[in-house]
Design an enzyme around this catalytic site. Structure first.
Site, PDB file in Angstrom:
ATOM      1  N   ASN A 282       3.922  21.462 -12.313  1.00 44.51           N
ATOM      2  CA  ASN A 282       3.978  20.017 -12.559  1.00 44.51           C
ATOM      3  C   ASN A 282       4.310  19.383 -11.216  1.00 44.51           C
ATOM      4  OD1 ASN A 282       4.480  17.401 -13.230  1.00 44.51           O
ATOM      5  ND2 ASN A 282       6.331  17.806 -14.432  1.00 44.51           N
TER       6      ASN A 282
ATOM      7  N   HIS B 136       7.401  14.737 -21.071  1.00 43.09           N
ATOM      8  CA  HIS B 136       8.327  15.169 -20.020  1.00 43.09           C
ATOM      9  C   HIS B 136       9.562  14.252 -20.034  1.00 43.09           C
ATOM     10  CE1 HIS B 136      10.057  16.182 -16.161  1.00 43.09           C
ATOM     11  NE2 HIS B 136       9.336  17.294 -16.198  1.00 43.09           N
TER      12      HIS B 136
ATOM     13  N   SER C  97      14.238  23.959 -12.273  1.00 46.95           N
ATOM     14  CA  SER C  97      14.616  24.715 -11.073  1.00 46.95           C
ATOM     15  C   SER C  97      14.174  26.176 -11.125  1.00 46.95           C
ATOM     16  CB  SER C  97      16.129  24.616 -10.805  1.00 46.95           C
ATOM     17  OG  SER C  97      16.501  23.264 -10.607  1.00 46.95           O
TER      18      SER C  97
ATOM     19  N   GLU D 102      12.793  22.314 -21.241  1.00 41.43           N
ATOM     20  CA  GLU D 102      13.294  21.893 -19.926  1.00 41.43           C
ATOM     21  C   GLU D 102      14.621  21.165 -20.084  1.00 41.43           C
ATOM     22  OE1 GLU D 102       9.756  21.624 -16.967  1.00 41.43           O
ATOM     23  OE2 GLU D 102      10.163  19.653 -17.803  1.00 41.43           O
TER      24      GLU D 102
ATOM     25  N   GLY E   3      15.207  19.675 -11.136  1.00 44.87           N
ATOM     26  CA  GLY E   3      15.333  19.133  -9.781  1.00 44.87           C
ATOM     27  C   GLY E   3      16.752  19.202  -9.236  1.00 44.87           C
TER      28      GLY E   3
ATOM     29  N   LYS F 238       4.390  16.316 -10.459  1.00 41.06           N
ATOM     30  CA  LYS F 238       5.064  15.010 -10.559  1.00 41.06           C
ATOM     31  C   LYS F 238       4.372  14.019  -9.617  1.00 41.06           C
ATOM     32  CE  LYS F 238       9.133  17.447 -12.067  1.00 41.06           C
ATOM     33  NZ  LYS F 238      10.566  17.514 -12.189  1.00 41.06           N
TER      34      LYS F 238
ATOM     35  N   GLU G  84      11.191  13.000 -17.736  1.00 43.79           N
ATOM     36  CA  GLU G  84      11.113  11.873 -16.794  1.00 43.79           C
ATOM     37  C   GLU G  84      10.320  10.715 -17.398  1.00 43.79           C
ATOM     38  OE1 GLU G  84       9.661  14.090 -13.427  1.00 43.79           O
ATOM     39  OE2 GLU G  84      11.591  15.126 -13.307  1.00 43.79           O
TER      40      GLU G  84
END
Ligand code: 13P
Length: 258
Positions: A13, A99, A216, A170, A176, A15, A101
């Site tokens: 991904n 996701h 991560s 996730e 991150g 991003k 985010e």
């Protein structure tokens, strides 16, 4: 992993990283380094403007290209949005849905569900993301939260369609941050997700669904995460932006069948 029953999937991904020119350069390097073995499905989900460059570069490979989002509507007045048939026509096979985010930008469980139905209707493979926040984990409600997210995401999805779905667990606190879930923590939730799917669709279906871990994951920790029986691959952010690291994660999927 359990390749006897389900596919191992290593998915990138990107991003909001890399321009079309950088995409082209990345895949020139990646194609030289890509392992020849066929022990997992490889997917790269890239920004919408990078899709043509990725599809062109990967035309003669077994790597699938995916988008990072889609709109649930077929067409119309949705400025800036992209419909699933556009993604298919551009050469996508996968799409990330839900996701964290994007959920943080206001995407609801109902939106996630509608997007999954749209993707499946267009024959795109949805990579459905779920995950708890640090507060939820510390409050001891991880299982309840993830169960709710899975049930809401899959509402109304027919049993014959569920086989096409990939789930990605996730934990938000691991994304991150360099703070990976331990293999035990990740396995516990992935196993729980499979139990939820088993209760919804039965044992045979649940056994065949690929459940990925993301947060991560990198070239150093991939092997022990992938060694867990219910972790069928990875959804990788930062480490997927560097070809050698992504290749090492793909190589970590080359383990004996449990
Ligand atoms: P990182 O690998 O950068 O933590 O990102 C994980 C992720 O969000 C993949 O979707």
């Amino acid at each position: 992993m359990n390749r006897k029953y389900r596919k191992t999937v290593i998915a990138a991904n990107w991003k909001m990283n890399k321009t079309p020119s950088e995409t082209k350069a990345f895949f020139t390097e990646f194609k030289n380094q890509m392992p020849k073995g066929r022990w997992c499905d490889i997917v790269v989900c890239v920004p919408a403007v990078d899709i043509p460059a990725a599809v062109r570069a990967l035309r003669d490979t077994r790597v699938g290209v995916g988008a990072e989002n889609c709109n649930a509507n077929a067409s119309g007045a949705y400025t800036g949005e992209i419909a699933v048939n556009m993604l298919v026509d551009a050469g996508c096979k996968y799409v990330i849905i839900g996701h964290s985010e994007r959920r943080a930008m206001g995407e609801t469980d109902a939106d996630v569900n509608a997007k999954i139905h749209a993707a499946l209707g267009a024959n795109l493979i949805p990579i459905v993301c779920v995950g708890e926040s640090l507060e939820q984990r510390e409050a001891g409600i991880t299982d309840e939260w993830i169960t709710m997210q899975i049930k809401a995401a899959l509402a109304g999805v027919a049993v014959e369609k569920i086989k096409k779905i990939v789930v990605a667990y996730e934990p938000i606190w691991a994304i991150g941050t360099g703070k990976t879930a331990t293999p035990d923590q990740a396995e516990q939730v992935c196993q729980m997700i499979r139990t939820v799917i088993r209760k919804m669709y039965g044992a045979a279906i649940a056994r065949g669904v690929s459940i990925l871990y993301g947060g991560s994951m990198n070239e150093k920790n991939a092997e022990e995460l992938l060694a867990q029986p219910d972790i069928d691959g990875g959804l990788i952010g930062g480490a997927s932006l560097v070809s050698e690291k992504f290749v090492k994660i793909i190589e970590a999927a080359n383990q004996p069948i449990a």
